[in-house]
Design a protein around this motif. Structure first.
Motif, PDB file in Angstrom:
ATOM      1  N   ARG A  76      25.456  20.875  64.386  1.00  0.00           N
ATOM      2  CA  ARG A  76      25.092  21.896  65.383  1.00  0.00           C
ATOM      3  C   ARG A  76      25.564  21.462  66.779  1.00  0.00           C
ATOM      4  NH1 ARG A  76      25.617  26.446  66.562  1.00  0.00           N
ATOM      5  NH2 ARG A  76      24.177  27.420  68.011  1.00  0.00           N
ATOM      6  N   VAL A  77      25.380  20.178  67.098  1.00  0.00           N
ATOM      7  CA  VAL A  77      25.826  19.679  68.409  1.00  0.00           C
ATOM      8  C   VAL A  77      27.342  19.836  68.515  1.00  0.00           C
ATOM      9  CG1 VAL A  77      26.023  17.635  69.890  1.00  0.00           C
ATOM     10  CG2 VAL A  77      23.893  18.072  68.661  1.00  0.00           C
ATOM     11  N   SER A  78      28.040  19.492  67.439  1.00  0.00           N
ATOM     12  CA  SER A  78      29.508  19.598  67.449  1.00  0.00           C
ATOM     13  C   SER A  78      29.953  21.046  67.657  1.00  0.00           C
ATOM     14  CB  SER A  78      30.061  19.040  66.130  1.00  0.00           C
ATOM     15  OG  SER A  78      31.442  19.262  66.050  1.00  0.00           O
ATOM     16  N   ALA A  79      29.327  21.961  66.919  1.00  0.00           N
ATOM     17  CA  ALA A  79      29.709  23.381  67.041  1.00  0.00           C
ATOM     18  C   ALA A  79      29.455  23.880  68.465  1.00  0.00           C
ATOM     19  CB  ALA A  79      28.917  24.216  66.035  1.00  0.00           C
ATOM     20  N   LEU A  80      28.310  23.541  69.026  1.00  0.00           N
ATOM     21  CA  LEU A  80      28.000  23.985  70.393  1.00  0.00           C
ATOM     22  C   LEU A  80      28.971  23.373  71.401  1.00  0.00           C
ATOM     23  CD1 LEU A  80      24.108  23.739  70.362  1.00  0.00           C
ATOM     24  CD2 LEU A  80      25.444  25.837  70.705  1.00  0.00           C
ATOM     25  N   SER A  81      29.352  22.117  71.176  1.00  0.00           N
ATOM     26  CA  SER A  81      30.234  21.450  72.137  1.00  0.00           C
ATOM     27  C   SER A  81      31.612  22.116  72.195  1.00  0.00           C
ATOM     28  CB  SER A  81      30.382  19.963  71.792  1.00  0.00           C
ATOM     29  OG  SER A  81      31.185  19.792  70.648  1.00  0.00           O
ATOM     30  N   LYS A  82      31.952  22.865  71.140  1.00  0.00           N
ATOM     31  CA  LYS A  82      33.261  23.558  71.118  1.00  0.00           C
ATOM     32  C   LYS A  82      33.189  24.937  71.762  1.00  0.00           C
ATOM     33  CE  LYS A  82      35.016  21.280  67.010  1.00  0.00           C
ATOM     34  NZ  LYS A  82      34.084  20.982  65.922  1.00  0.00           N
ATOM     35  N   GLN A  83      31.985  25.396  72.063  1.00  0.00           N
ATOM     36  CA  GLN A  83      31.839  26.724  72.677  1.00  0.00           C
ATOM     37  C   GLN A  83      32.161  26.656  74.169  1.00  0.00           C
ATOM     38  OE1 GLN A  83      28.090  28.246  70.028  1.00  0.00           O
ATOM     39  NE2 GLN A  83      28.165  28.980  72.154  1.00  0.00           N
ATOM     40  N   ALA A  84      33.048  27.556  74.591  1.00  0.00           N
ATOM     41  CA  ALA A  84      33.468  27.564  76.000  1.00  0.00           C
ATOM     42  C   ALA A  84      32.303  27.852  76.932  1.00  0.00           C
ATOM     43  CB  ALA A  84      34.575  28.590  76.194  1.00  0.00           C
ATOM     44  N   ASP A  85      31.295  28.582  76.448  1.00  0.00           N
ATOM     45  CA  ASP A  85      30.176  28.956  77.321  1.00  0.00           C
ATOM     46  C   ASP A  85      29.052  27.922  77.319  1.00  0.00           C
ATOM     47  OD1 ASP A  85      29.371  29.407  74.713  1.00  0.00           O
ATOM     48  OD2 ASP A  85      28.172  31.168  75.212  1.00  0.00           O
ATOM     49  N   VAL A  86      29.283  26.748  76.722  1.00  0.00           N
ATOM     50  CA  VAL A  86      28.270  25.678  76.738  1.00  0.00           C
ATOM     51  C   VAL A  86      28.824  24.499  77.529  1.00  0.00           C
ATOM     52  CG1 VAL A  86      26.993  24.006  75.323  1.00  0.00           C
ATOM     53  CG2 VAL A  86      27.255  26.371  74.536  1.00  0.00           C
ATOM     54  N   ASN A  87      28.066  24.074  78.545  1.00  0.00           N
ATOM     55  CA  ASN A  87      28.524  22.962  79.398  1.00  0.00           C
ATOM     56  C   ASN A  87      27.907  21.624  79.035  1.00  0.00           C
ATOM     57  OD1 ASN A  87      28.258  25.607  81.308  1.00  0.00           O
ATOM     58  ND2 ASN A  87      30.148  24.467  81.652  1.00  0.00           N
ATOM     59  N   GLY A  88      26.723  21.668  78.457  1.00  0.00           N
ATOM     60  CA  GLY A  88      26.058  20.421  78.088  1.00  0.00           C
ATOM     61  C   GLY A  88      24.991  20.695  77.050  1.00  0.00           C
ATOM     62  N   ILE A  89      24.604  19.633  76.324  1.00  0.00           N
ATOM     63  CA  ILE A  89      23.628  19.777  75.240  1.00  0.00           C
ATOM     64  C   ILE A  89      22.532  18.724  75.406  1.00  0.00           C
ATOM     65  CG2 ILE A  89      23.305  19.655  72.722  1.00  0.00           C
ATOM     66  CD1 ILE A  89      26.515  20.358  72.802  1.00  0.00           C
ATOM     67  N   VAL A  90      21.293  19.174  75.257  1.00  0.00           N
ATOM     68  CA  VAL A  90      20.143  18.264  75.271  1.00  0.00           C
ATOM     69  C   VAL A  90      19.485  18.315  73.895  1.00  0.00           C
ATOM     70  CG1 VAL A  90      17.796  17.956  76.198  1.00  0.00           C
ATOM     71  CG2 VAL A  90      19.715  18.416  77.750  1.00  0.00           C
ATOM     72  N   VAL A  91      19.119  17.170  73.374  1.00  0.00           N
ATOM     73  CA  VAL A  91      18.372  17.103  72.117  1.00  0.00           C
ATOM     74  C   VAL A  91      17.002  16.512  72.433  1.00  0.00           C
ATOM     75  CG1 VAL A  91      18.252  16.078  69.802  1.00  0.00           C
ATOM     76  CG2 VAL A  91      20.482  16.770  70.756  1.00  0.00           C
ATOM     77  N   THR A  92      15.929  17.267  72.168  1.00  0.00           N
ATOM     78  CA  THR A  92      14.590  16.685  72.311  1.00  0.00           C
ATOM     79  C   THR A  92      14.199  16.070  70.979  1.00  0.00           C
ATOM     80  OG1 THR A  92      13.452  18.749  71.765  1.00  0.00           O
ATOM     81  CG2 THR A  92      13.926  18.345  74.091  1.00  0.00           C
ATOM     82  N   HIS A  93      13.560  14.911  71.024  1.00  0.00           N
ATOM     83  CA  HIS A  93      13.464  14.072  69.816  1.00  0.00           C
ATOM     84  C   HIS A  93      12.238  13.166  69.929  1.00  0.00           C
ATOM     85  CE1 HIS A  93      14.987  11.374  66.651  1.00  0.00           C
ATOM     86  NE2 HIS A  93      16.076  12.116  66.518  1.00  0.00           N
ATOM     87  N   GLY A  94      11.616  12.849  68.822  1.00  0.00           N
ATOM     88  CA  GLY A  94      10.596  11.803  68.815  1.00  0.00           C
ATOM     89  C   GLY A  94      11.224  10.488  69.216  1.00  0.00           C
ATOM     90  N   THR A  95      10.432   9.619  69.822  1.00  0.00           N
ATOM     91  CA  THR A  95      11.027   8.394  70.359  1.00  0.00           C
ATOM     92  C   THR A  95      11.225   7.302  69.308  1.00  0.00           C
ATOM     93  OG1 THR A  95       8.819   7.684  71.023  1.00  0.00           O
ATOM     94  CG2 THR A  95      10.186   8.737  72.698  1.00  0.00           C
ATOM     95  N   ASP A  96      10.542   7.429  68.161  1.00  0.00           N
ATOM     96  CA  ASP A  96      10.577   6.315  67.198  1.00  0.00           C
ATOM     97  C   ASP A  96      11.983   6.032  66.666  1.00  0.00           C
ATOM     98  OD1 ASP A  96       7.910   6.093  67.623  1.00  0.00           O
ATOM     99  OD2 ASP A  96       7.276   6.700  65.634  1.00  0.00           O
ATOM    100  N   THR A  97      12.735   7.066  66.376  1.00  0.00           N
ATOM    101  CA  THR A  97      14.111   6.859  65.878  1.00  0.00           C
ATOM    102  C   THR A  97      15.139   7.527  66.787  1.00  0.00           C
ATOM    103  OG1 THR A  97      14.098   8.810  64.449  1.00  0.00           O
ATOM    104  CG2 THR A  97      13.300   6.747  63.472  1.00  0.00           C
ATOM    105  N   LEU A  98      14.732   7.828  68.002  1.00  0.00           N
ATOM    106  CA  LEU A  98      15.630   8.495  68.970  1.00  0.00           C
ATOM    107  C   LEU A  98      16.945   7.720  69.130  1.00  0.00           C
ATOM    108  CD1 LEU A  98      14.421   9.991  72.330  1.00  0.00           C
ATOM    109  CD2 LEU A  98      16.471   8.599  72.265  1.00  0.00           C
TER     110      LEU A  98
END
Ligand SMILES: NC(=O)CC[C@H](N)C(=O)O
Length: 331
Positions: A76-98
């Motif tokens: 999903r991150v890869s697909a979004l990173s290829k979209q011209a209308d997306v400038n950056g991606i944030v992933v919210t995540h539990g800290t244990d295996t972040l």
């Protein structure tokens, strides 16, 4: 006025989406409760730094992340990173295996757009909750052009850390994420202050690409300690793992009784990777054990859980210990 950068927040759960019974509950609460839309709506200040949209990818505590979760998220991150209308991606995540997810994305997503992984140590319902500022920092870093090309980043406690280097190093304070090499910079009031840059291969300069990875091989970890036995090593060998990380004592040392067991699994085709259970430092090749003679690999400065991530990714392309060692030096 130019349009604000578009940042997509991919939510996966963790304490940053956690909720407790009362404001005094900083440690007793349920992780992965608050949906992404509610998280974003609760932080209207995000609109000052970016145009933000959210997607709920999972809603789990991060200790339950599996390889399937890693693959789904990275695609999903890869697909979004290829979209011209997306400038950056944030992933919210539990800290244990972040740190494991951040390193995985760092290795396999081919982009120079900023990717920031973020969590919190206290749920949003707690006194002095840290998630709101961590998330604001993540979005503001993901929206900035000067964060591009630096690999996957982690924003916790006002610091901008390299996803490769950082580890959860204490389980109770908000200053929980540390790297022995130090943070790359700091983010204060929506502005980045950089002090260094990663030198290891990542993202755009990686030879790995999530778009070409269908599955990940089994790689597990055995822990070194005094009076260690070989039951775990033998069981993993029989289970058919492709690589075994040995979380050795000190400089990645291996108990005398464990050496024949590790040599036996290596002879059966399992790659043996010597890491260390000490939090900092790095493992030197052919010190402590004759790695050349045994055809073993050393983990460089990667902690066992990060060595496992790199071993899985490396094994999608390389099969011999020499190639694996080259990858462990470079990434
Ligand atoms: N602080 C946290 O995020 C820990 C909560 C939970 N164990 C997780 O990793 O998702």
């Amino acid at each position: 006025q130019a349009a604000k950068p578009h940042v997509v927040v991919l939510a996966t759960g963790g304490t940053i989406a956690g909720a407790g019974a009362s404001a005094a509950n900083s440690a007793t609460y349920s992780a992965a409760k608050v949906p992404v839309d509610k998280l974003l709506a609760g932080l209207p200040e995000l609109g000052q730094v970016a145009r933000v949209s959210g997607e709920q990818v999972f809603q789990i505590a991060s200790e339950s992340f599996t390889n399937d979760h890693l693959l789904t998220l990275a695609r999903r991150v890869s697909a979004l990173s290829k979209q011209a209308d997306v400038n950056g991606i944030v992933v919210t995540h539990g800290t244990d295996t972040l740190e494991e997810t951040a390193y995985f994305l760092n290795l396999v997503v081919r982009t120079s757009k900023p990717i920031v992984v973020v969590g919190s140590m206290r749920p949003g319902t707690a006194l002095s909750a840290d998630g709101a500022l961590n998330l604001y920092d993540a979005v503001s870093v993901a929206a900035s052009q000067d964060a591009a090309g630096k690999g996957v980043l982690v924003t916790m406690n006002d610091e901008i850390q390299s996803g490769r280097d950082v580890s959860k190093s204490i389980n109770i304070k908000t200053e929980a994420f540390k790297s022995q090499w130090g943070p790359l910079g700091m983010v204060v009031e929506g502005r980045n202050y950089w002090f260094r840059a990663p030198v290891k291969r990542h993202t755009n300069a990686s030879e790995f690409n999530i778009d070409e990875i269908q599955s990940l091989p089994a790689v597990d970890i055995v822990y070194g300690y005094s009076n260690m036995n070989t039951t775990g090593i033998e069981a993993y060998g029989k289970a058919g793992v492709k690589a075994l990380i040995h979380a050795g004592t000190g400089n990645g040392s291996v108990a005398a009784q464990a050496v024949p067991a590790l040599r036996a699994v290596r002879a059966s085709g399992v790659q043996v990777i010597r890491a260390a259970r000490v939090p900092d430092g790095f493992v030197l090749r052919n010190a402590e054990q004759p790695d050349d003679q045994y055809d073993w690999v050393v983990s460089h400065d990667l902690r066992p859980q990060k060595a496992r991530i790199l071993a899985m990714v490396a094994l999608t392309k390389a099969q011999d210990a020499k190639s694996l060692q080259r990858i462990f030096w470079e990434y």
